[in-house]
Structures are given as C-alpha cells and as structure tokens.
Design a protein around this motif. Sequence first.
Motif, mmCIF file in Angstrom:
data_model
loop_
_atom_site.group_PDB
_atom_site.id
_atom_site.type_symbol
_atom_site.label_atom_id
_atom_site.label_comp_id
_atom_site.label_asym_id
_atom_site.label_seq_id
_atom_site.Cartn_x
_atom_site.Cartn_y
_atom_site.Cartn_z
ATOM 1 N N LEU A 1 0.811 -1.211 0.000
ATOM 2 C CA LEU A 1 0.000 0.000 0.000
ATOM 3 C C LEU A 1 0.847 1.264 0.000
ATOM 4 O O LEU A 1 0.444 2.287 -0.565
ATOM 5 N N ALA A 2 2.021 1.212 0.633
ATOM 6 C CA ALA A 2 2.873 2.400 0.704
ATOM 7 C C ALA A 2 3.498 2.752 -0.635
ATOM 8 O O ALA A 2 3.891 3.900 -0.858
ATOM 9 N N THR A 3 3.621 1.788 -1.506
ATOM 10 C CA THR A 3 4.233 2.039 -2.811
ATOM 11 C C THR A 3 3.203 2.255 -3.916
ATOM 12 O O THR A 3 3.569 2.276 -5.085
ATOM 13 N N CYS A 4 1.949 2.428 -3.540
ATOM 14 C CA CYS A 4 0.948 2.711 -4.569
ATOM 15 C C CYS A 4 1.110 4.163 -5.025
ATOM 16 O O CYS A 4 1.577 5.023 -4.262
ATOM 17 N N PRO A 5 0.759 4.498 -6.252
ATOM 18 C CA PRO A 5 0.971 5.864 -6.772
ATOM 19 C C PRO A 5 0.299 6.947 -5.954
ATOM 20 O O PRO A 5 0.831 8.050 -5.829
ATOM 21 N N TYR A 6 -0.856 6.650 -5.369
ATOM 22 C CA TYR A 6 -1.574 7.676 -4.616
ATOM 23 C C TYR A 6 -0.770 8.126 -3.397
ATOM 24 O O TYR A 6 -0.753 9.311 -3.046
ATOM 25 N N VAL A 7 -0.084 7.199 -2.744
ATOM 26 C CA VAL A 7 0.727 7.541 -1.566
ATOM 27 C C VAL A 7 2.035 8.197 -2.001
ATOM 28 O O VAL A 7 2.472 9.190 -1.410
ATOM 29 N N LEU A 8 2.674 7.668 -3.024
ATOM 30 C CA LEU A 8 3.953 8.222 -3.472
ATOM 31 C C LEU A 8 3.803 9.653 -3.986
ATOM 32 O O LEU A 8 4.739 10.451 -3.878
ATOM 33 N N SER A 9 2.639 9.983 -4.512
ATOM 34 C CA SER A 9 2.445 11.333 -5.030
ATOM 35 C C SER A 9 2.348 12.376 -3.928
ATOM 36 O O SER A 9 2.447 13.571 -4.211
ATOM 37 N N ARG A 10 2.192 11.951 -2.694
ATOM 38 C CA ARG A 10 2.050 12.887 -1.580
ATOM 39 C C ARG A 10 3.258 12.920 -0.666
ATOM 40 O O ARG A 10 3.192 13.439 0.451
ATOM 41 N N ARG B 1 15.775 5.063 -9.286
ATOM 42 C CA ARG B 1 14.498 4.428 -9.627
ATOM 43 C C ARG B 1 13.385 4.871 -8.690
ATOM 44 O O ARG B 1 12.234 5.047 -9.109
ATOM 45 N N PHE B 2 13.717 5.052 -7.404
ATOM 46 C CA PHE B 2 12.702 5.494 -6.448
ATOM 47 C C PHE B 2 12.201 6.890 -6.795
ATOM 48 O O PHE B 2 10.982 7.141 -6.801
ATOM 49 N N LEU B 3 13.111 7.817 -7.103
ATOM 50 C CA LEU B 3 12.691 9.156 -7.492
ATOM 51 C C LEU B 3 11.888 9.125 -8.792
ATOM 52 O O LEU B 3 10.906 9.859 -8.942
ATOM 53 N N LYS B 4 12.315 8.282 -9.723
ATOM 54 C CA LYS B 4 11.589 8.158 -10.990
ATOM 55 C C LYS B 4 10.175 7.622 -10.753
ATOM 56 O O LYS B 4 9.199 8.095 -11.371
ATOM 57 N N CYS C 1 8.410 7.947 -7.997
ATOM 58 C CA CYS C 1 7.620 9.011 -7.360
ATOM 59 C C CYS C 1 7.216 10.074 -8.382
ATOM 60 O O CYS C 1 6.099 10.601 -8.336
ATOM 61 N N ALA C 2 8.124 10.404 -9.290
ATOM 62 C CA ALA C 2 7.803 11.392 -10.320
ATOM 63 C C ALA C 2 6.707 10.883 -11.245
ATOM 64 O O ALA C 2 5.793 11.634 -11.618
ATOM 65 N N ASP C 3 6.771 9.612 -11.618
ATOM 66 C CA ASP C 3 5.722 9.039 -12.463
ATOM 67 C C ASP C 3 4.381 8.986 -11.739
ATOM 68 O O ASP C 3 3.326 9.032 -12.390
ATOM 69 N N ALA C 4 4.425 8.888 -10.399
ATOM 70 C CA ALA C 4 3.186 8.860 -9.629
ATOM 71 C C ALA C 4 2.536 10.232 -9.518
ATOM 72 O O ALA C 4 1.375 10.323 -9.110
ATOM 73 N N GLY C 5 3.280 11.285 -9.859
ATOM 74 C CA GLY C 5 2.710 12.626 -9.820
ATOM 75 C C GLY C 5 3.239 13.510 -8.718
ATOM 76 O O GLY C 5 2.674 14.584 -8.471
ATOM 77 N N SER C 6 4.321 13.097 -8.043
ATOM 78 C CA SER C 6 4.898 13.920 -6.978
ATOM 79 C C SER C 6 5.643 15.101 -7.599
ATOM 80 O O SER C 6 6.618 14.915 -8.333
ATOM 81 N N LEU C 7 5.210 16.323 -7.309
ATOM 82 C CA LEU C 7 5.860 17.507 -7.870
ATOM 83 C C LEU C 7 7.243 17.698 -7.291
ATOM 84 O O LEU C 7 8.163 18.133 -7.994
#
Length: 369
Positions: A82-91, A110-113, A115-121
């Motif tokens: 659940l922690a690695t789902c895009p909704y959490v990574l984007s926040r 890869r982790f930053l990539k 998070c960026a793909d998940a929508g984290s500004l």
Amino acid sequence: MLPVRQTKRVLNSSGVFMPTRKRRRCVPSSVSPALETNTRPDLLDSIPNDLVVSILCRLASTSRCPADFISVSMTCKRLKSLATCPYVLSRLSRKAIAVKAQNWSESAHRFLKRCADAGSLEACYTLGMIRFYCLKNRGNGASLMAKAAINSHAPALYSLAVIQFNGSGGSKNDKDLRAGVALCARAAFLGHVDALRELGHCLQDGYGVPQNVPEGRRFLVQANARELAAVLSPDVEARSWLTLSRTQTHGCPLLSDFGCNVPAPEIHPANRFLADWFALRGGGPPGDGLRLCSHGGCGRPEIRKHEFRRCSVCGVVNYCSRACQALDWKLRHKVDCAPPAEQDAAGDGEGNVQVEGNVNGDNALVPMS
C-alpha cells in the motif's frame, strides 16, 4: 475402555527385580499458548485498505526524513504494497525524498523516478535538477522541472527562470530574458521569496522588462517581508534579528536589497544535493574554467564558461541570480567584498567585470545597497 498399563522390571541394589510403572507420555489436551497466539487474527487485517492508505498519505506528507516512511513500509507485506501505490507516493514531502549525494545509487534513481511518475511535484523537481546539472541530461531534466512548473510548483518555476536568464544548456545567445521574467512573475505570484527578489531587481534594472523602479522596490519590500514572516513565530524571540546593516544609517531594513538580518532560510533538498554532489567530486563542476554559484545554499554549476555574473566590485565571487547574490551578501560577502588593489575598470576583455551596468545582460552584478 482405559488402556492397560504396562510394567517393566528393574534390578534394585539387593539384586531383586522390582516391577516399575512405565511413565505415560503426556499428550496435551489443547494447543499450546504460543500456537494459540499465532492463530489469533491480526487486527491490521481488519482495517480497510482505504483507511490504511489515508494514514500512509498523512505519514508521507509529514515525514521529516526518508527513514520515517521507509521504516513503516518495511513492517509487513501489506503496508509495503500500500505504501508504494501511486496515490501515496504522489504525496511524499520534500524531506521524505531528500536523497543524499553520498548515497546516490541506481535504486535511489528508480525510487525518485517512480515518485515522479506517480505525480509527486517535489520528486519531479528534485530529479529534474539532478538530471539537468549532475547527470548532464539537460532535455529530460528540464522537462521534469517543466512538469512540476505546469502544476504551479514555485521552486521549479524559479529554476526554469534561472535557466532562461543564463541560457543554461546552450550558448550565450540562447538567453531568453522575457521568458525568465515571465517564469519569475509566476513564481512570485505563488509567494516564492527568491522569485520576488529577482523580479524586483529585473524591474529596477530594466533587465528583460521595461524599467519600473517603484514597482521593483515594491517587489523587493514584499520579498523582505515574506522572508521575515517565515522566521517569526509566537514562541521565538526575533527582535535580535531585526538589526540594521552597519552601512545603513537610516530607514527601515525592509527597504534594503537584502532585508533584515534574519537566519538563512532552509536549503531545499535539491540544492543541498547539488552542493554535496560537486563537493564530493573535488569542490567544483566538471570542466575547465567552470564555476559554482558562490552562494553556498544554491549548488548550481556553470554549464559553459562565464555563464554566471560576477560581483562588479571584487570580481571574485559569481552568482547564478540576483537572489543568490542578495542572500550571500547578507550572510558573508558583505564583509569580504573589497576592490582589488589593481584592476582595470574596463574589465578583463570578456565583459565579466564592470563597475556599473547589468541592464543589457552583461556578466556583472552591481554591489548591493
């Protein structure tokens, strides 16, 4: 029907066989407490996924370091999933993705990539800065910063403005002052202090925009006020910070180019990464004759020779922007700045040192007032 007890004979000390009972093997009637404990249902399994994701989002947005978030995600398989789902990574907050330069690896990339793909500004901006300045992937780094800037990320807007002002990644003819001013104006509208100060100097000097001194002073005052408000709080005594400059004998410090004598603002993790990255590689950017921005909290390197502008008095320090000059002037350079014993006022033949100017984009910065 009870089982028949079997007996066996044992020779005693007098040599006579005596019948003895065979010990019965005890068979527990119930499961042991340890096994019973393991068979109890886990309370975490009874919590719905939506509620767990909401808690993880709150944790992600308030984490003070990457370990706060990673330690929770390693608790069990369900939390990791659940922690690695895009909704959490984007926040994730900026501190939660604050990767250190000495710990840089392919897994961190890869982790930053992800998070960026998940929508984290914040991840888009941080990874964009790393790729543009450190990994020399100019196009991809600029596109990541642009992705964050489109979504009104103020640091990304200001960084793109600095790139446009300096023509980073291209030649001197690639400078686009009007685009830099437009990006600065957008970041200033969002309350970015450095963008407010940069825009104020542009209006005062007529740099990329028609000269408007009163409007420029208004932006500088607003930048100084926001910088002061950022360090004031009800439980902090800040009167000792409200000191005037030694060279300023009258007037309010809010009206100066560098404002009140307040502590330095917190350095963004992306700028900290740049400074540490080049410090680990000899203290300077790769390439002969290239320099780093003299403000210690910036970390931006030159991409071509004489890209940054030098101080017009000493000609020793150089800055990527007027905002970095204002901060460094207040923190240290105000004490160290002095004209050299012998210096030609006309410059060194390359337009890098001059007494006045900076209106037409020359590589010189007038001293702070």
